[in-house]
Design a protein around this motif. Structure first.
Motif: not given
Length: 126
Positions: A22-27, A47-53, A60-72
């Motif tokens: 599964l490839v999961v894209k998280v916006g 991460v908990e859900a990915v671990s269950r899978v 499971v591959v997670v492709v994640s956005s969110g760097a801008v939010g972390a940078g804020i």
């Protein structure tokens, strides 16, 4: 011709339940609070859900956005920047923080986060 939403959901569920990888894209919106900062609890839940899978033997591959939010958060900007230079600065500062949060959460399940770095050759020489 429109598909029946219930049949689409059934097909989606079947694909998810039978796929080996599964490839999961998280916006960004999934990982952001109302003030545009990073929601670390959401990462932990993901991460908990990915671990269950993964416990079912699937990859499971997670492709994640969110760097801008972390940078804020890192740069204490008080909100999402509108101009490109500040967005780039937030993303650059936030990328390490984002990976850190993923790695910390994944570590509790015996896994690690990694950033995949691509070169132009990766697109021309598959």
């Amino acid at each position: 011709m429109h598909s029946d939403p219930q049949s689409v959901d059934l097909v989606r569920r079947e694909v998810i339940e039978t796929a080996e990888t599964l490839v999961v894209k998280v916006g960004t919106n999934v990982l952001s609070r109302d003030d545009a900062t990073l929601d670390v609890d959401r990462i932990a839940g993901l991460v908990e859900a990915v671990s269950r899978v993964r416990a079912t033997g699937r990859r499971v591959v997670v492709v994640s956005s969110g760097a801008v939010g972390a940078g804020i958060d890192v740069l204490d900007l008080g909100g999402r920047p509108e101009d490109l230079p500040h967005l780039q600065a937030a993303a650059a500062a936030g990328q390490a923080r984002l990976i850190h949060h993923y790695d910390e959460c994944l570590g509790q399940h015996g896994s690690h986060a990694a950033q995949l770095l691509l070169t132009a050759d990766d697109f021309t020489e598959r």
